[in-house]
Design an enzyme around this catalytic site. Structure first.
Site: not given
Ligand SMILES: NC(=O)c1ccc[n+]([C@@H]2O[C@H](COP(=O)([O-])OP(=O)(O)OC[C@H]3O[C@@H](n4cnc5c(N)ncnc54)[C@H](O)[C@@H]3O)[C@@H](O)[C@H]2O)c1
Length: 355
Positions: A191, A246, A261, A265, A296
């Site tokens: 995932n 994360s 966020y 996580k 990334t």
């Protein structure tokens, strides 16, 4: 006291510095004992005994105080995946063979920001350890299509792309049914679909945006895991589910504000543990990978340049993670090499969370 000094003087006798013609290192078993008093930390040489094919050799390594960085900079572009040939797979030692996924199938969500996404890189890694089929899922039609074609061309693996939103439970159910029908099984799930929202102050965070982020990052991971687990339970096959959480699930990032966020996580990590406990009885393992700052597409935004310098500075390894830095951990967690491991949260962050 007496016994200790006897041991120390015996060590001094048997590890006196040795002649320059001593054989150099070869592969094999090696043990090392430093020549020093317990109080001494700056030895000038370390004597090493090594065994190759049962033959004993001894040498002395000088100790220098180099301050050179030991970590090379992250690689810039992704490289094509290389398939594992059946001939090579059949020659692996039992330990290496456990790391392969020969004959297995995987589903990877959220892959593909033009090859700079973590999902794509992990899918490449699975293809390099013998997997027979990979289903990739993403909302982006063009990028997903391109990634599926490239992955298949590079490795010969049977790759299917499903354009779907991980918040859409019905679409996921249908995709999983199709995967099982097509490949005959579903063994591994990664995932990786997720979104980030940073530099947003909590006191003015828009409620709709907050809900959307949690819906994608946490509900999406749950719906995909649920559909996959239903198929694994029905097939009595077991499986391995890996959630990309994360380090933000364990620490609060600095300097940017990103409460949604971070909360999402943390929820992914706790979801991982809960599912692991519930599904162990079905032979399904559920683990999390918690990356630190990775190089990334998500982070290749000019507006983040100044912050990136702070991130690197606060990372003991002094770099961002390369896009393929999660690959070997993903292979390990997917494979029987980690068969006794479930519910674990694996932080892989160049040491960021140490400080
Ligand atoms: N890049 C980092 O520094 C970093 C650090 C820690 C964790 N992560 C996590 O790793 C995962 C992958 O990150 P990345 O850097 O590769 O990001 P990315 O943006 O390159 O990839 C995420 C992918 O998820 C897809 N996606 C987004 N919403 C979706 C939805 N609703 N349904 C289906 N697909 C959707 C996007 O299209 C994209 O391809 C994310 O979960 C991210 O939170 C990234």
């Amino acid at each position: 006291m007496f016994a200790r000094s006897v041991v120390r003087s015996a060590a001094r006798r048997s590890f006196r510095p040795i002649a320059a013609q001593t054989p150099v290192f070869r592969a094999g078993f090696r043990s090392s004992v430093a020549v020093r008093d317990p109080e001494t930390v700056n030895e000038k040489a370390i004597n090493v005994v090594s065994y190759v094919d049962g033959e004993r050799a001894q040498e002395s390594i000088p100790v220098t105080s180099s301050q050179e960085p030991v970590t090379p900079p992250g690689q810039d572009e992704t490289r094509p995946a290389v398939p594992l040939s059946p001939a090579l797979a059949s020659q692996l030692t039992p330990t290496l063979a456990k790391f392969t996924l020969v004959g297995k199938t995987a589903m990877v969500t959220g892959d593909f920001s033009g090859g700079r996404g973590l999902g794509y890189n992990m899918a490449q890694a699975l293809a390099e350890v013998g997997i027979k089929g990979i289903a990739i899922m993403d909302v982006q039609q063009e990028l997903g299509d391109k990634s599926a074609r490239e992955l298949s061309e590079q490795t010969g693996v049977d790759v299917r792309f499903y354009r779907l939103d991980v918040r859409d439970g019905d679409a996921i159910q249908h995709a999983v049914q199709d995967i099982v029908q097509h490949y005959g099984s579903l063994d591994v799930v990664i995932n990786a679909a997720g979104i980030a929202d940073s530099n947003v102050k909590a006191e003015t965070y828009d409620a709709e945006k907050f809900r959307r982020l949690l819906d994608i990052n946490i509900t999406g991971s749950f719906l995909v895991s649920q559909a996959a687990a239903q198929a694994m339970i029905k097939a009595k096959s077991g499986g391995s589910i890996i959630n990309i959480a994360s380090m933000s699930g364990s620490i609060v990032n600095y300097p940017q504000e990103q409460s949604a966020y971070n909360a999402s996580k943390a929820a992914v990590i706790q979801l991982t543990k809960s599912l692991a406990a519930e599904w162990a009885r079905y032979g399904i393992r559920v683990n999390a990978i918690s990356p630190g700052y990775m190089d990334t597409a998500l982070n290749r935004v000019p507006a983040l340049d100044a912050q990136k310098r702070i991130w690197v500075d606060q990372t003991p390894q002094k770099r961002l993670g390369s896009v393929d830095d999660l690959n070997n951990l993903a292979v390990y967690l997917s494979s029987d090499g980690s068969s006794f491991m479930t519910g674990s949260n694996n932080i892989i962050d160049g040491g960021y969370t140490l400080w």
